[in-house]
Motif scaffolding. Sequence first.
Motif, PDB file in Angstrom:
ATOM      1  N   PHE A  96      37.282  42.376  48.365  1.00  0.00           N
ATOM      2  CA  PHE A  96      37.150  41.673  47.098  1.00  0.00           C
ATOM      3  C   PHE A  96      36.912  42.640  45.940  1.00  0.00           C
ATOM      4  O   PHE A  96      36.187  43.623  46.077  1.00  0.00           O
ATOM      5  CB  PHE A  96      35.997  40.668  47.166  1.00  0.00           C
ATOM      6  N   SER A  97      37.530  42.316  44.813  1.00  0.00           N
ATOM      7  CA  SER A  97      37.314  43.034  43.560  1.00  0.00           C
ATOM      8  C   SER A  97      36.775  42.023  42.554  1.00  0.00           C
ATOM      9  O   SER A  97      37.409  40.994  42.304  1.00  0.00           O
ATOM     10  CB  SER A  97      38.637  43.636  43.068  1.00  0.00           C
ATOM     11  N   ILE A  98      35.585  42.317  41.988  1.00  0.00           N
ATOM     12  CA  ILE A  98      34.928  41.364  41.092  1.00  0.00           C
ATOM     13  C   ILE A  98      34.810  41.986  39.700  1.00  0.00           C
ATOM     14  O   ILE A  98      34.145  43.007  39.523  1.00  0.00           O
ATOM     15  CB  ILE A  98      33.525  40.978  41.609  1.00  0.00           C
ATOM     16  N   THR A  99      35.459  41.373  38.731  1.00  0.00           N
ATOM     17  CA  THR A  99      35.462  41.897  37.359  1.00  0.00           C
ATOM     18  C   THR A  99      34.603  41.001  36.471  1.00  0.00           C
ATOM     19  O   THR A  99      34.831  39.787  36.402  1.00  0.00           O
ATOM     20  CB  THR A  99      36.886  41.968  36.792  1.00  0.00           C
ATOM     21  N   LEU A 100      33.621  41.608  35.805  1.00  0.00           N
ATOM     22  CA  LEU A 100      32.697  40.884  34.925  1.00  0.00           C
ATOM     23  C   LEU A 100      33.200  40.941  33.484  1.00  0.00           C
ATOM     24  O   LEU A 100      33.651  41.994  33.010  1.00  0.00           O
ATOM     25  CB  LEU A 100      31.301  41.511  35.017  1.00  0.00           C
ATOM     26  N   TYR A 101      33.112  39.792  32.789  1.00  0.00           N
ATOM     27  CA  TYR A 101      33.527  39.700  31.387  1.00  0.00           C
ATOM     28  C   TYR A 101      32.385  39.122  30.540  1.00  0.00           C
ATOM     29  O   TYR A 101      31.610  38.293  31.015  1.00  0.00           O
ATOM     30  CB  TYR A 101      34.751  38.792  31.228  1.00  0.00           C
ATOM     31  N   ARG A 102      32.287  39.600  29.312  1.00  0.00           N
ATOM     32  CA  ARG A 102      31.385  39.003  28.330  1.00  0.00           C
ATOM     33  C   ARG A 102      32.217  38.598  27.124  1.00  0.00           C
ATOM     34  O   ARG A 102      32.862  39.444  26.488  1.00  0.00           O
ATOM     35  CB  ARG A 102      30.292  39.986  27.887  1.00  0.00           C
ATOM     36  N   TRP A 118      35.658  39.922  27.031  1.00  0.00           N
ATOM     37  CA  TRP A 118      35.802  41.371  27.048  1.00  0.00           C
ATOM     38  C   TRP A 118      35.363  41.897  28.418  1.00  0.00           C
ATOM     39  O   TRP A 118      34.301  41.530  28.915  1.00  0.00           O
ATOM     40  CB  TRP A 118      34.969  42.037  25.951  1.00  0.00           C
ATOM     41  N   GLU A 119      36.191  42.764  29.001  1.00  0.00           N
ATOM     42  CA  GLU A 119      35.860  43.299  30.324  1.00  0.00           C
ATOM     43  C   GLU A 119      34.647  44.226  30.254  1.00  0.00           C
ATOM     44  O   GLU A 119      34.587  45.120  29.406  1.00  0.00           O
ATOM     45  CB  GLU A 119      37.056  44.057  30.907  1.00  0.00           C
ATOM     46  N   VAL A 120      33.691  44.018  31.136  1.00  0.00           N
ATOM     47  CA  VAL A 120      32.477  44.840  31.189  1.00  0.00           C
ATOM     48  C   VAL A 120      32.567  45.872  32.304  1.00  0.00           C
ATOM     49  O   VAL A 120      32.397  47.067  32.076  1.00  0.00           O
ATOM     50  CB  VAL A 120      31.226  43.949  31.392  1.00  0.00           C
ATOM     51  N   THR A 121      32.854  45.429  33.518  1.00  0.00           N
ATOM     52  CA  THR A 121      32.935  46.346  34.655  1.00  0.00           C
ATOM     53  C   THR A 121      33.604  45.646  35.834  1.00  0.00           C
ATOM     54  O   THR A 121      33.726  44.420  35.848  1.00  0.00           O
ATOM     55  CB  THR A 121      31.531  46.837  35.073  1.00  0.00           C
ATOM     56  N   THR A 122      34.039  46.438  36.814  1.00  0.00           N
ATOM     57  CA  THR A 122      34.618  45.905  38.046  1.00  0.00           C
ATOM     58  C   THR A 122      33.893  46.507  39.242  1.00  0.00           C
ATOM     59  O   THR A 122      33.677  47.719  39.293  1.00  0.00           O
ATOM     60  CB  THR A 122      36.121  46.225  38.144  1.00  0.00           C
ATOM     61  N   LYS A 123      33.511  45.661  40.178  1.00  0.00           N
ATOM     62  CA  LYS A 123      32.819  46.098  41.396  1.00  0.00           C
ATOM     63  C   LYS A 123      33.614  45.635  42.615  1.00  0.00           C
ATOM     64  O   LYS A 123      34.380  44.675  42.539  1.00  0.00           O
ATOM     65  CB  LYS A 123      31.395  45.533  41.447  1.00  0.00           C
ATOM     66  N   ASN A 124      33.430  46.330  43.735  1.00  0.00           N
ATOM     67  CA  ASN A 124      34.148  46.002  44.964  1.00  0.00           C
ATOM     68  C   ASN A 124      33.191  45.567  46.066  1.00  0.00           C
ATOM     69  O   ASN A 124      32.043  46.019  46.124  1.00  0.00           O
ATOM     70  CB  ASN A 124      34.965  47.212  45.437  1.00  0.00           C
ATOM     71  N   SER A 125      33.687  44.699  46.936  1.00  0.00           N
ATOM     72  CA  SER A 125      32.895  44.218  48.056  1.00  0.00           C
ATOM     73  C   SER A 125      33.823  43.957  49.242  1.00  0.00           C
ATOM     74  O   SER A 125      34.919  43.438  49.062  1.00  0.00           O
ATOM     75  CB  SER A 125      32.164  42.928  47.687  1.00  0.00           C
ATOM     76  N   SER A 126      33.407  44.346  50.433  1.00  0.00           N
ATOM     77  CA  SER A 126      34.192  44.098  51.638  1.00  0.00           C
ATOM     78  C   SER A 126      33.584  42.945  52.425  1.00  0.00           C
ATOM     79  O   SER A 126      32.392  42.972  52.743  1.00  0.00           O
ATOM     80  CB  SER A 126      34.238  45.355  52.512  1.00  0.00           C
ATOM     81  N   SER A 127      34.398  41.952  52.688  1.00  0.00           N
ATOM     82  CA  SER A 127      34.037  40.786  53.508  1.00  0.00           C
ATOM     83  C   SER A 127      32.742  40.111  53.054  1.00  0.00           C
ATOM     84  O   SER A 127      31.997  39.578  53.852  1.00  0.00           O
ATOM     85  CB  SER A 127      33.913  41.185  54.989  1.00  0.00           C
ATOM     86  N   ILE A 148      36.019  37.277  37.454  1.00  0.00           N
ATOM     87  CA  ILE A 148      37.201  36.958  38.244  1.00  0.00           C
ATOM     88  C   ILE A 148      37.089  37.718  39.559  1.00  0.00           C
ATOM     89  O   ILE A 148      36.890  38.935  39.568  1.00  0.00           O
ATOM     90  CB  ILE A 148      38.496  37.347  37.523  1.00  0.00           C
ATOM     91  N   VAL A 149      37.196  36.990  40.667  1.00  0.00           N
ATOM     92  CA  VAL A 149      37.157  37.623  41.982  1.00  0.00           C
ATOM     93  C   VAL A 149      38.572  37.588  42.561  1.00  0.00           C
ATOM     94  O   VAL A 149      39.215  36.547  42.620  1.00  0.00           O
ATOM     95  CB  VAL A 149      36.148  36.928  42.924  1.00  0.00           C
ATOM     96  N   GLU A 150      39.058  38.773  42.937  1.00  0.00           N
ATOM     97  CA  GLU A 150      40.383  38.890  43.545  1.00  0.00           C
ATOM     98  C   GLU A 150      40.227  39.338  44.987  1.00  0.00           C
ATOM     99  O   GLU A 150      39.543  40.324  45.267  1.00  0.00           O
ATOM    100  CB  GLU A 150      41.262  39.876  42.786  1.00  0.00           C
ATOM    101  N   ALA A 151      40.865  38.620  45.896  1.00  0.00           N
ATOM    102  CA  ALA A 151      40.780  38.927  47.324  1.00  0.00           C
ATOM    103  C   ALA A 151      42.106  39.492  47.813  1.00  0.00           C
ATOM    104  O   ALA A 151      43.173  39.068  47.372  1.00  0.00           O
ATOM    105  CB  ALA A 151      40.424  37.675  48.122  1.00  0.00           C
ATOM    106  N   THR A 152      42.012  40.458  48.733  1.00  0.00           N
ATOM    107  CA  THR A 152      43.202  41.036  49.349  1.00  0.00           C
ATOM    108  C   THR A 152      43.041  40.996  50.865  1.00  0.00           C
ATOM    109  O   THR A 152      42.099  41.574  51.407  1.00  0.00           O
ATOM    110  CB  THR A 152      43.424  42.489  48.895  1.00  0.00           C
ATOM    111  N   TRP A 153      43.969  40.289  51.525  1.00  0.00           N
ATOM    112  CA  TRP A 153      43.987  40.218  52.984  1.00  0.00           C
ATOM    113  C   TRP A 153      45.098  41.126  53.514  1.00  0.00           C
ATOM    114  O   TRP A 153      45.974  41.558  52.746  1.00  0.00           O
ATOM    115  CB  TRP A 153      44.248  38.787  53.433  1.00  0.00           C
ATOM    116  N   PRO A 154      45.123  41.424  54.819  1.00  0.00           N
ATOM    117  CA  PRO A 154      46.216  42.222  55.387  1.00  0.00           C
ATOM    118  C   PRO A 154      47.553  41.557  55.110  1.00  0.00           C
ATOM    119  O   PRO A 154      47.670  40.342  55.058  1.00  0.00           O
ATOM    120  CB  PRO A 154      45.893  42.242  56.884  1.00  0.00           C
ATOM    121  N   GLY A 155      48.577  42.380  54.927  1.00  0.00           N
ATOM    122  CA  GLY A 155      49.914  41.870  54.684  1.00  0.00           C
ATOM    123  C   GLY A 155      50.727  42.654  53.660  1.00  0.00           C
ATOM    124  O   GLY A 155      51.807  43.111  53.966  1.00  0.00           O
TER     125      GLY A 155
END
Length: 322
Positions: A120-126, A129-138, A160-167
């Motif tokens: 997962f990639s989690i991007t914070l906005y205020r 306006w984009e503030v930062t992006t953090k990553n998390s696995s499972s 906004i949380v973006e998920a990436t699965w195998p493929g």
Amino acid sequence: MLMKKLMAMGLMALSVIGMSITAQARYEIGRDSTGNGYTAYYDDGSYLIYNARGDSYTYYDPEGRETTWDGNQSERASDSSRQEQKDLYRNCAVTYAYWDYSNGKCVAKWSADKRSKAKFSITLYRDDWEVTTKNSSSGNSYDFTNIIAKQNRTGDYTFIVEATWPGPVTDYEESDILSVNSSRLDAIVRKYRGNSGSSSGSSSYSGASSPSPGVAMVGWQYSNNTWKYVRADGRYACNGWEHINGKWYYFDANYIMASNRWIMGQNGLWYYVGMNGDMLVNQWVRSAANEHIWYYVGADGAMVTNTTINGLVINAAGECYM
């Protein structure tokens, strides 16, 4: 006997040649899902076992012997596995994204299919306006309390949380709004300060502390959107620098910690304190008046002049144009 032996050897040779020819013309005729992957069957009697957990392949020839793929087969196996992964995760989605706010703690949470297989990639906005992006696995949450506290700004926060699965297979979801007004920001900053702890000791630089108004406990105090610090002797830090937990902070005549501003030292040099109040070192600081002008503070925190940093020229006023 000799004739039989020669005939047998000839048949073995033909058999080997036949296996070789068949190996080059192998076609998949079916497959079974194993839960952790699949088993693919080929028209020559061979089969392939794919383990999704370890992302590994084991191939058995028509005689049931474990062996390896040739280059052509490896390419087909790779293509097959990618298609298998796409088929397996094709319908995966992020189904819900929301804020979990409680007493100053701001946690981004989400729901997603097959979460243990996703990144997962989690991007914070205020205020968009984009503030930062953090990553998390499972995972299914990320604590943004300290980041929002350091922003120290009111506004509408989303992520906004973006998920990436195998493929690969991807999907995203936007959260609801966390409205941060002044009172809520106070609670968030207090939560952050409480988590980071208070100082176990401090030392002053250039100026003594003034008497504290009333009885106060040692450490940081927050009120009316300002920070103050009570020293071990019971006096508020003021009119100078204070060394707290390995960092320098500046307090004015009203005991208030300075932030996001330049401070001139008694030596005539300029120092910059950031959004969290600590003096910045070894980094660039952008001008508040002109986004193309930058200044650089060195290891001692002082703004440098008449020099070059990484090929960038800094003039006598400390300005570097980018």
